[in-house]
Design a protein around this motif. Structure first.
Motif, PDB file in Angstrom:
ATOM      1  N   ALA A 174      40.548 -71.525  -4.070  1.00 50.21           N
ATOM      2  CA  ALA A 174      41.782 -71.771  -3.359  1.00 50.21           C
ATOM      3  C   ALA A 174      43.096 -71.443  -4.283  1.00 50.21           C
ATOM      4  O   ALA A 174      42.706 -72.684  -5.475  1.00 50.21           O
ATOM      5  CB  ALA A 174      41.739 -72.967  -2.460  1.00 50.21           C
ATOM      6  N   ALA A 175      44.331 -71.350  -3.477  1.00 48.97           N
ATOM      7  CA  ALA A 175      45.428 -71.689  -3.969  1.00 48.97           C
ATOM      8  C   ALA A 175      46.521 -71.795  -3.253  1.00 48.97           C
ATOM      9  O   ALA A 175      46.559 -71.008  -2.666  1.00 48.97           O
ATOM     10  CB  ALA A 175      45.732 -69.617  -4.600  1.00 48.97           C
TER      11      ALA A 175
ATOM     12  N   VAL B 247      43.867 -76.229   6.218  1.00 46.08           N
ATOM     13  CA  VAL B 247      45.265 -76.931   5.496  1.00 46.08           C
ATOM     14  C   VAL B 247      46.361 -76.522   6.031  1.00 46.08           C
ATOM     15  O   VAL B 247      46.743 -75.213   5.594  1.00 46.08           O
ATOM     16  CB  VAL B 247      45.022 -77.600   4.191  1.00 46.08           C
ATOM     17  CG1 VAL B 247      45.690 -78.230   3.560  1.00 46.08           C
ATOM     18  CG2 VAL B 247      43.467 -77.332   3.408  1.00 46.08           C
ATOM     19  N   GLY B 248      47.083 -77.448   6.344  1.00 46.98           N
ATOM     20  CA  GLY B 248      48.516 -77.322   6.575  1.00 46.98           C
ATOM     21  C   GLY B 248      48.820 -78.086   6.152  1.00 46.98           C
ATOM     22  O   GLY B 248      49.190 -79.515   5.421  1.00 46.98           O
TER      23      GLY B 248
ATOM     24  N   TRP C  68      37.890 -80.193   0.438  1.00 44.72           N
ATOM     25  CA  TRP C  68      37.021 -79.274   0.442  1.00 44.72           C
ATOM     26  C   TRP C  68      35.940 -80.189   2.002  1.00 44.72           C
ATOM     27  O   TRP C  68      36.322 -81.225   1.785  1.00 44.72           O
ATOM     28  CB  TRP C  68      36.791 -79.260  -0.523  1.00 44.72           C
ATOM     29  CG  TRP C  68      36.671 -80.829  -1.428  1.00 44.72           C
ATOM     30  CD1 TRP C  68      35.110 -81.797  -1.187  1.00 44.72           C
ATOM     31  CD2 TRP C  68      37.251 -81.764  -2.001  1.00 44.72           C
ATOM     32  NE1 TRP C  68      35.521 -82.849  -2.383  1.00 44.72           N
ATOM     33  CE2 TRP C  68      36.691 -82.325  -2.533  1.00 44.72           C
ATOM     34  CE3 TRP C  68      38.293 -81.503  -2.182  1.00 44.72           C
ATOM     35  CZ2 TRP C  68      37.006 -83.529  -3.166  1.00 44.72           C
ATOM     36  CZ3 TRP C  68      39.339 -82.829  -3.322  1.00 44.72           C
ATOM     37  CH2 TRP C  68      38.787 -83.654  -3.316  1.00 44.72           C
ATOM     38  N   LYS C  69      34.300 -79.426   2.252  1.00 43.49           N
ATOM     39  CA  LYS C  69      33.517 -80.186   2.077  1.00 43.49           C
ATOM     40  C   LYS C  69      32.895 -80.820   1.564  1.00 43.49           C
ATOM     41  O   LYS C  69      32.590 -80.390   0.162  1.00 43.49           O
ATOM     42  CB  LYS C  69      32.704 -79.683   3.741  1.00 43.49           C
ATOM     43  CG  LYS C  69      33.691 -79.218   4.795  1.00 43.49           C
ATOM     44  CD  LYS C  69      33.057 -77.997   5.815  1.00 43.49           C
ATOM     45  CE  LYS C  69      33.678 -77.967   6.354  1.00 43.49           C
ATOM     46  NZ  LYS C  69      33.795 -77.008   7.395  1.00 43.49           N
TER      47      LYS C  69
ATOM     48  N   GLY D 102      39.969 -75.888   0.696  1.00 45.05           N
ATOM     49  CA  GLY D 102      41.093 -75.567   1.839  1.00 45.05           C
ATOM     50  C   GLY D 102      41.582 -75.417   1.369  1.00 45.05           C
ATOM     51  O   GLY D 102      42.366 -76.586   0.315  1.00 45.05           O
ATOM     52  N   ALA D 103      43.156 -75.152   1.284  1.00 40.72           N
ATOM     53  CA  ALA D 103      44.862 -75.830   0.508  1.00 40.72           C
ATOM     54  C   ALA D 103      45.714 -75.102   1.639  1.00 40.72           C
ATOM     55  O   ALA D 103      45.451 -74.328   1.634  1.00 40.72           O
ATOM     56  CB  ALA D 103      44.532 -75.330  -1.000  1.00 40.72           C
ATOM     57  N   GLY D 104      46.768 -76.008   0.840  1.00 43.03           N
ATOM     58  CA  GLY D 104      47.652 -75.709   1.970  1.00 43.03           C
ATOM     59  C   GLY D 104      48.768 -76.700   1.860  1.00 43.03           C
ATOM     60  O   GLY D 104      47.779 -77.395   1.657  1.00 43.03           O
TER      61      GLY D 104
END
Length: 363
Positions: A198-199, A296-297, A252-253, A244-246
């Motif tokens: 993720a970034a 992710v928001g 994460w799970k 996930g990232a954002g």
């Protein structure tokens, strides 16, 4: 504060946008409505900078990918990428006819997807206009075949992907520039292949596995791209996945899904807050699906949940600590179709009308 659907102003040819209470009740909670419903499947939404991009299967003979049609297996998957501003405007087609399932990513005014142009690489289109650009070998690690079933990992104008470097005999994370086509190595010395990447906000995160005298370890590692400084966000004896990232957050799970049907899944959602502390997001009532990454928001985590037996879109609001079920009980969702999330919207595919349509929830 949630905004009304009316701010979208999506009175656009080719888009079906409802406004009544019946539509809201049918598709989800308040501020949820049908967004895009055209012939064929509308799948794999990606959103960024107020623009939505999706894979539109209207050109396909039966409007679907790889399904039985007339009693015979249909191996066609013909579609195009389309885009529309969520603030109002007409949708437009941004790709030629594509002959395989496509998972786009949107970043910095660009849409990117894995493609083949005599060789594997990355196709990029500027949403402001212009022709498609092809970057050979970009995003194409040695797990290319499996990576095609997910969106490219992008942040700004950069894309990241895992690979094996045959010169150093090490696992690496490569980096490419979506605009210039330049490529290099972002992380050169991984102990194992990065299971997921993720970034976000100039930071890179990945999952790596290790064994030592204490047993199995699954680690969520974060690195500042400017300084190269790394830290372990999580180091646990359960598998971590669904990275996930954002919106300045990493999620994460974690835990073991039960594929035997004899027990219960022990899968939970974790995130790193702004203080650097790891917290669990899902409630005791949640049944988190092990498939697909966390979406992710800004201040919002979204996942697929099956506490009611069928899949629902679940969300956790960071500020309020509230868990919501966004989609309705009549929704028909796919385990491998993650929602798209931005600062104002959550968008997901729903098949309750007979084919995949896109549904919108406005925060």
């Amino acid at each position: 504060m949630r905004a009304s659907l009316a701010i979208l102003g999506l009175v656009v040819s080719g888009l079906a946008v409802g406004c009544g209470s019946d539509a809201t009740n049918r598709y989800g909670i308040e501020n949820t409505d049908l967004l895009i419903s055209t012939p064929g499947d509308q799948i794999h939404p990606a959103v960024g900078g107020g623009r939505l991009v999706w894979f539109d299967l209207e050109p396909d003979p039966d409007g679907s990918c790889f399904v039985r049609s007339g009693g015979e297996y249909d191996d066609s998957c013909e579609g195009v990428l389309r885009s529309v501003s969520l603030l109002g405007g007409k949708p437009r087609t941004i790709s030629d006819l594509l002959f395989e399932e496509v998972w786009p990513a949107v970043s910095d005014g660009l849409v990117a997807w894995r493609c083949v142009q005599e060789q594997v690489g990355l196709c990029v289109v500027d949403l402001g206009g212009g022709e498609m650009t092809f970057h050979a070998a970009m995003g194409a690690g040695y797990t290319w075949y499996y990576d095609r079933q997910s969106s490219p990992v992008v942040d700004g104008v950069s894309i990241f992907w895992g690979d094996y470097d045959y010169e150093s005999y090490r696992y690496v994370i490569r980096q490419g520039n979506l605009r210039t086509g330049e490529m290099g190595i972002a992380v050169a010395d991984l102990p194992s292949y990065p299971g997921e990447i993720a970034a976000y906000d100039g930071r890179l995160a990945w999952i790596e596995s290790a064994y030592d005298e204490t047993g199995y370890h699954s680690r969520v590692v974060e690195m500042d791209l400017a300084s190269g400084a790394r830290s372990w966000v999580a180091d646990v004896d359960q598998p971590c996945y669904g990275l996930g990232a954002g919106g300045g957050m990493l999620a994460w799970k974690q835990g073991e899904p039960d594929y035997t049907g004899e027990g219960e899944d022990d899968v939970h959602v974790f995130f790193q807050d702004t203080e650097g502390q790891v917290q669990r997001a899902d409630s005791e009532a949640a049944r988190v699906s092990a498939e697909t990454p966390i979406s992710v928001g800004d201040g919002l985590l979204v996942w697929l949940d099956y506490r009611d037996g069928s899949y629902r879109v679940a969300a956790y609001e960071i500020a309020s600590g509230q868990e919501l079920l966004l989609s309705s009980e009549t929704a028909v969702l796919g385990a491998y179709m993650p929602p798209a999330v931005s600062s104002h919207w959550v968008i997901w595919p729903d098949r309750q009308n007979g084919d995949w349509d896109l549904v919108l929830w406005t925060m």
